[in-house]
Design a protein around this motif. Structure first.
Motif, PDB file in Angstrom:
ATOM      1  N   GLU A 123     -10.109 -32.292 -10.293  1.00 20.02           N
ATOM      2  CA  GLU A 123      -9.565 -33.351 -11.142  1.00 20.02           C
ATOM      3  C   GLU A 123      -8.473 -34.182 -10.470  1.00 20.02           C
ATOM      4  O   GLU A 123      -7.856 -34.996 -11.115  1.00 20.02           O
ATOM      5  CB  GLU A 123      -9.013 -32.737 -12.433  1.00 20.02           C
ATOM      6  N   THR A 124      -8.247 -33.972  -9.207  1.00 19.44           N
ATOM      7  CA  THR A 124      -7.169 -34.704  -8.552  1.00 19.44           C
ATOM      8  C   THR A 124      -7.649 -36.038  -7.996  1.00 19.44           C
ATOM      9  O   THR A 124      -8.798 -36.174  -7.613  1.00 19.44           O
ATOM     10  CB  THR A 124      -6.529 -33.874  -7.421  1.00 19.44           C
ATOM     11  N   ASP A 125      -6.752 -36.993  -8.005  1.00 24.00           N
ATOM     12  CA  ASP A 125      -7.049 -38.265  -7.370  1.00 24.00           C
ATOM     13  C   ASP A 125      -6.029 -38.549  -6.264  1.00 24.00           C
ATOM     14  O   ASP A 125      -5.910 -39.678  -5.807  1.00 24.00           O
ATOM     15  CB  ASP A 125      -7.090 -39.401  -8.384  1.00 24.00           C
ATOM     16  N   ARG A 126      -5.328 -37.501  -5.831  1.00 24.26           N
ATOM     17  CA  ARG A 126      -4.391 -37.654  -4.715  1.00 24.26           C
ATOM     18  C   ARG A 126      -5.170 -38.072  -3.472  1.00 24.26           C
ATOM     19  O   ARG A 126      -6.158 -37.440  -3.104  1.00 24.26           O
ATOM     20  CB  ARG A 126      -3.671 -36.332  -4.435  1.00 24.26           C
ATOM     21  N   GLU A 127      -4.714 -39.122  -2.843  1.00 22.19           N
ATOM     22  CA  GLU A 127      -5.435 -39.667  -1.695  1.00 22.19           C
ATOM     23  C   GLU A 127      -5.599 -38.647  -0.569  1.00 22.19           C
ATOM     24  O   GLU A 127      -6.670 -38.551   0.038  1.00 22.19           O
ATOM     25  CB  GLU A 127      -4.719 -40.910  -1.174  1.00 22.19           C
ATOM     26  N   ASP A 128      -4.559 -37.856  -0.317  1.00 24.12           N
ATOM     27  CA  ASP A 128      -4.659 -36.874   0.770  1.00 24.12           C
ATOM     28  C   ASP A 128      -5.689 -35.797   0.458  1.00 24.12           C
ATOM     29  O   ASP A 128      -6.456 -35.383   1.331  1.00 24.12           O
ATOM     30  CB  ASP A 128      -3.303 -36.260   1.104  1.00 24.12           C
ATOM     31  N   VAL A 129      -5.762 -35.371  -0.787  1.00 26.18           N
ATOM     32  CA  VAL A 129      -6.742 -34.349  -1.172  1.00 26.18           C
ATOM     33  C   VAL A 129      -8.154 -34.923  -1.159  1.00 26.18           C
ATOM     34  O   VAL A 129      -9.093 -34.265  -0.702  1.00 26.18           O
ATOM     35  CB  VAL A 129      -6.395 -33.744  -2.550  1.00 26.18           C
ATOM     36  N   VAL A 130      -8.313 -36.142  -1.610  1.00 29.37           N
ATOM     37  CA  VAL A 130      -9.636 -36.787  -1.591  1.00 29.37           C
ATOM     38  C   VAL A 130     -10.135 -36.885  -0.151  1.00 29.37           C
ATOM     39  O   VAL A 130     -11.296 -36.580   0.148  1.00 29.37           O
ATOM     40  CB  VAL A 130      -9.585 -38.179  -2.261  1.00 29.37           C
ATOM     41  N   ARG A 131      -9.262 -37.279   0.768  1.00 29.93           N
ATOM     42  CA  ARG A 131      -9.634 -37.380   2.176  1.00 29.93           C
ATOM     43  C   ARG A 131     -10.038 -36.018   2.731  1.00 29.93           C
ATOM     44  O   ARG A 131     -11.059 -35.883   3.408  1.00 29.93           O
ATOM     45  CB  ARG A 131      -8.478 -37.960   2.995  1.00 29.93           C
ATOM     46  N   LEU A 132      -9.267 -34.986   2.400  1.00 29.73           N
ATOM     47  CA  LEU A 132      -9.594 -33.634   2.863  1.00 29.73           C
ATOM     48  C   LEU A 132     -10.912 -33.146   2.259  1.00 29.73           C
ATOM     49  O   LEU A 132     -11.691 -32.466   2.926  1.00 29.73           O
ATOM     50  CB  LEU A 132      -8.461 -32.668   2.530  1.00 29.73           C
ATOM     51  N   ARG A 133     -11.158 -33.484   1.008  1.00 24.86           N
ATOM     52  CA  ARG A 133     -12.430 -33.090   0.379  1.00 24.86           C
ATOM     53  C   ARG A 133     -13.613 -33.712   1.107  1.00 24.86           C
ATOM     54  O   ARG A 133     -14.651 -33.075   1.276  1.00 24.86           O
ATOM     55  CB  ARG A 133     -12.447 -33.505  -1.095  1.00 24.86           C
ATOM     56  N   MET A 134     -13.458 -34.951   1.559  1.00 26.38           N
ATOM     57  CA  MET A 134     -14.553 -35.620   2.281  1.00 26.38           C
ATOM     58  C   MET A 134     -14.779 -34.983   3.655  1.00 26.38           C
ATOM     59  O   MET A 134     -15.909 -34.956   4.141  1.00 26.38           O
ATOM     60  CB  MET A 134     -14.268 -37.101   2.421  1.00 26.38           C
ATOM     61  N   LEU A 135     -13.721 -34.482   4.258  1.00 27.37           N
ATOM     62  CA  LEU A 135     -13.838 -33.869   5.584  1.00 27.37           C
ATOM     63  C   LEU A 135     -14.257 -32.406   5.538  1.00 27.37           C
ATOM     64  O   LEU A 135     -14.674 -31.842   6.549  1.00 27.37           O
ATOM     65  CB  LEU A 135     -12.493 -33.974   6.320  1.00 27.37           C
ATOM     66  N   ALA A 136     -14.173 -31.776   4.369  1.00 32.31           N
ATOM     67  CA  ALA A 136     -14.419 -30.345   4.229  1.00 32.31           C
ATOM     68  C   ALA A 136     -15.762 -29.877   4.813  1.00 32.31           C
ATOM     69  O   ALA A 136     -15.800 -28.823   5.459  1.00 32.31           O
ATOM     70  CB  ALA A 136     -14.291 -29.908   2.777  1.00 32.31           C
ATOM     71  N   PRO A 137     -16.871 -30.593   4.634  1.00 30.72           N
ATOM     72  CA  PRO A 137     -18.137 -30.106   5.201  1.00 30.72           C
ATOM     73  C   PRO A 137     -18.092 -29.929   6.717  1.00 30.72           C
ATOM     74  O   PRO A 137     -18.805 -29.087   7.257  1.00 30.72           O
ATOM     75  CB  PRO A 137     -19.149 -31.191   4.811  1.00 30.72           C
ATOM     76  N   PHE A 138     -17.254 -30.691   7.388  1.00 28.59           N
ATOM     77  CA  PHE A 138     -17.149 -30.582   8.845  1.00 28.59           C
ATOM     78  C   PHE A 138     -16.225 -29.457   9.280  1.00 28.59           C
ATOM     79  O   PHE A 138     -16.130 -29.148  10.467  1.00 28.59           O
ATOM     80  CB  PHE A 138     -16.632 -31.918   9.427  1.00 28.59           C
ATOM     81  N   ALA A 139     -15.541 -28.830   8.322  1.00 32.61           N
ATOM     82  CA  ALA A 139     -14.561 -27.790   8.637  1.00 32.61           C
ATOM     83  C   ALA A 139     -15.025 -26.400   8.264  1.00 32.61           C
ATOM     84  O   ALA A 139     -14.303 -25.437   8.393  1.00 32.61           O
ATOM     85  CB  ALA A 139     -13.255 -28.101   7.899  1.00 32.61           C
ATOM     86  N   ARG A 140     -16.238 -26.276   7.815  1.00 29.41           N
ATOM     87  CA  ARG A 140     -16.745 -24.961   7.394  1.00 29.41           C
ATOM     88  C   ARG A 140     -17.357 -24.213   8.553  1.00 29.41           C
ATOM     89  O   ARG A 140     -17.731 -24.692   9.525  1.00 29.41           O
ATOM     90  CB  ARG A 140     -17.770 -25.125   6.291  1.00 29.41           C
TER      91      ARG A 140
END
Length: 65
Positions: free
Chosen positions: A48-65
């Motif tokens: 439920e967050t719209d924090r820009e830093d968290v949104v950016r990290l969420r988009m990068l998450a698939p590359f960090a698994r």
């Protein structure tokens, strides 16, 4: 139709380098580690967050698994 030019450069990184970079970004933004962030993400803690830093990290998450 307009054309756009871009002088961007790219750098190929391996999986370990990608994880290390993601770890640094998560620590800088949230003060937690990569694994803790991914576990929290999987639990839905950031749904439920719209924090820009968290949104950016969420988009990068698939590359960090």
């Amino acid at each position: 139709m307009a054309t756009t030019t871009c002088d961007a450069t790219t750098e190929e990184v391996d999986a370990d380098e990608a994880r290390a970079e993601f770890e640094a970004q998560v620590r800088d933004a949230l003060g937690i580690g990569r694994v803790d962030f991914l576990e929290a993400l999987d639990r839905g803690d950031f749904d439920e967050t719209d924090r820009e830093d968290v949104v950016r990290l969420r988009m990068l998450a698939p590359f960090a698994r």
